[in-house]
Design a protein around this motif. Structure first.
Motif, PDB file in Angstrom:
ATOM      1  N   ARG A   3      37.781  37.621  32.843  1.00  7.17           N
ATOM      2  CA  ARG A   3      39.119  37.090  33.048  1.00  7.17           C
ATOM      3  C   ARG A   3      40.164  37.609  32.055  1.00  7.17           C
ATOM      4  NH1 ARG A   3      39.919  34.495  37.922  1.00  7.17           N
ATOM      5  NH2 ARG A   3      37.986  33.476  38.555  1.00  7.17           N
ATOM      6  N   ASN A   6      44.603  38.213  33.224  1.00  6.92           N
ATOM      7  CA  ASN A   6      45.650  37.282  33.623  1.00  6.92           C
ATOM      8  C   ASN A   6      46.877  37.501  32.732  1.00  6.92           C
ATOM      9  OD1 ASN A   6      44.937  36.152  31.172  1.00  6.92           O
ATOM     10  ND2 ASN A   6      43.771  34.481  32.099  1.00  6.92           N
ATOM     11  N   ALA A 281      41.734  47.459  35.350  1.00  4.35           N
ATOM     12  CA  ALA A 281      41.353  46.903  36.653  1.00  4.35           C
ATOM     13  C   ALA A 281      40.974  48.012  37.626  1.00  4.35           C
ATOM     14  CB  ALA A 281      42.509  46.073  37.211  1.00  4.35           C
ATOM     15  N   ASP A 292      36.657  41.830  42.735  1.00  6.60           N
ATOM     16  CA  ASP A 292      37.690  40.968  42.179  1.00  6.60           C
ATOM     17  C   ASP A 292      38.769  41.794  41.471  1.00  6.60           C
ATOM     18  OD1 ASP A 292      36.465  38.691  43.101  1.00  6.60           O
ATOM     19  OD2 ASP A 292      35.425  38.274  41.216  1.00  6.60           O
ATOM     20  N   HIS A 295      41.015  43.357  44.060  1.00  4.47           N
ATOM     21  CA  HIS A 295      41.946  42.367  44.603  1.00  4.47           C
ATOM     22  C   HIS A 295      43.053  42.082  43.601  1.00  4.47           C
ATOM     23  CE1 HIS A 295      43.355  38.856  46.830  1.00  4.47           C
ATOM     24  NE2 HIS A 295      43.390  38.222  45.665  1.00  4.47           N
ATOM     25  N   TRP A 296      42.710  41.942  42.322  1.00  2.00           N
ATOM     26  CA  TRP A 296      43.716  41.684  41.293  1.00  2.00           C
ATOM     27  C   TRP A 296      44.751  42.804  41.240  1.00  2.00           C
ATOM     28  CZ3 TRP A 296      45.689  44.144  37.098  1.00  2.00           C
ATOM     29  CH2 TRP A 296      46.441  43.376  36.204  1.00  2.00           C
ATOM     30  N   ASP A 300      47.678  40.620  42.328  1.00  5.82           N
ATOM     31  CA  ASP A 300      48.196  39.914  41.165  1.00  5.82           C
ATOM     32  C   ASP A 300      49.052  40.780  40.249  1.00  5.82           C
ATOM     33  OD1 ASP A 300      46.748  37.860  42.181  1.00  5.82           O
ATOM     34  OD2 ASP A 300      45.218  37.833  40.617  1.00  5.82           O
TER      35      ASP A 300
END
Length: 314
Positions: A3, A6, A281, A292, A295-296, A300
């Motif tokens: 994580r 973010n 990423a 994931d 997708h980020w 995001d």
């Protein structure tokens, strides 16, 4: 995916401890020695291997900011120094002499030598006992570069130029990333759709709205978007343009010699964290097969960018 990507921790270092090592590989066929800098994360962290090609006037110290960060997230890395287009060009730092030296080095023969340098290093991975196990065991390889190093990566990834001998990428090469890519001589030859239409690897182009050739070439900021524009749309091509990003913002740490010649601003660009987060990423998505992270990257990341930054994918 872990994580760290973010908003509060965008660009934060990963959990892996990283050591570095300097070494040489000698190509007896070409009588050419390649200085290397190895970035080695702890073995339990291993997610793949990234090769990095510096720009004109650079060295194996180039890209250090990016490579150290990627290694902290589990990617071993090799920074390759290219004799003939490296820091040796900066021996005479008068502006006119430097301009002539850079222009002389931006030629098809020097580009071919750089491409062969990376091919030589890739061929040795898994077969050279002088390289550490985390590198020799790599089955997923990424290629990255800045400026002339980005052009080197473009050729390895499949760009077709009449003055370069095309070869299929090593099957272990799974992704490419270009900082300050370019498409010089776009009016010469069969056209850019042909030149870039054979790039089927995942490819991430990163540039800035002020990313020209620093007065040393005919490259404009708009030109640096052309490789992406002419690559096939296969759901693995990405373009990120940072507002006001200039050419040296993407070098990932310049050497002391480069700093003396170009009077480089030493403070990091304001978009550094987002560049680190986006590139990490990308590697997680396309070297470590992390769904994931993929997708980020597309869902995001756009929300983290400044209003004048641009992100596209196809």
């Amino acid at each position: 995916m872990d994580r760290p990507l973010n908003r509060p921790a965008a660009g934060a270092a990963g959990p892996c401890r990283v050591s570095t090592r300097l070494t040489l590989l000698h190509d007896t066929r070409r009588a050419r020695s390649l200085p290397l800098k190895l970035y080695l994360p702890d073995l339990p962290c291993s997610k793949g291997l990234i090769l990095f090609s510096h720009g004109l006037g650079g060295s194996r110290e180039g890209g250090a900011d990016w490579l150290q960060h990627w290694a902290s997230h589990g990617f071993a890395a090799i920074a390759v120094q290219h004799p003939g287009s490296d820091v040796s060009l900066l021996r005479n730092n008068s502006p006119l002499a430097l301009r002539h030296a850079f222009k002389a080095a931006m030629n098809p023969e020097e580009l071919a030598r750089r491409v062969d340098d990376l091919r030589f290093v890739i061929r040795h991975i898994g077969h050279d006992s002088s390289l550490p196990d985390i590198i020799n065991s790599a089955t997923d390889i990424g290629i990255a570069g800045h400026s002339f190093g980005a052009v080197t990566v473009q050729i390895l990834a499949g760009e077709r130029r009449p003055d370069q001998h095309p070869e299929p990428p090593d099957p272990r090469v799974h992704a490419a990333l270009a900082l300050s890519p370019s498409a010089r001589f776009e009016d010469i030859g069969p056209g850019l759709d042909h030149r870039f239409g054979h790039i089927h690897l995942p490819f991430f182009s990163l540039t800035g709205s002020r990313d020209d050739g620093m007065g040393l070439s005919d490259i404009t900021a708009a030109n640096r978007e052309l490789p992406y524009r002419h690559m096939p749309a296969d759901h693995s091509k990405y373009l990120l343009v940072f507002a006001n990003g200039n050419h040296l913002d993407f070098a990932g740490q310049a050497s002391a010699a480069e700093g003396a010649v170009f009077h480089i601003r030493r403070s990091p660009p304001v978009f550094r964290d987002n560049l680190l987060a986006a590139s990490t990423a990308y590697w997680l998505a396309h070297l470590a097969s992390d769904a994931d992270a993929r997708h980020w990257l597309t869902s995001d990341l756009p929300g983290l960018l400044r209003p004048d930054d641009r992100f596209e994918h196809k």
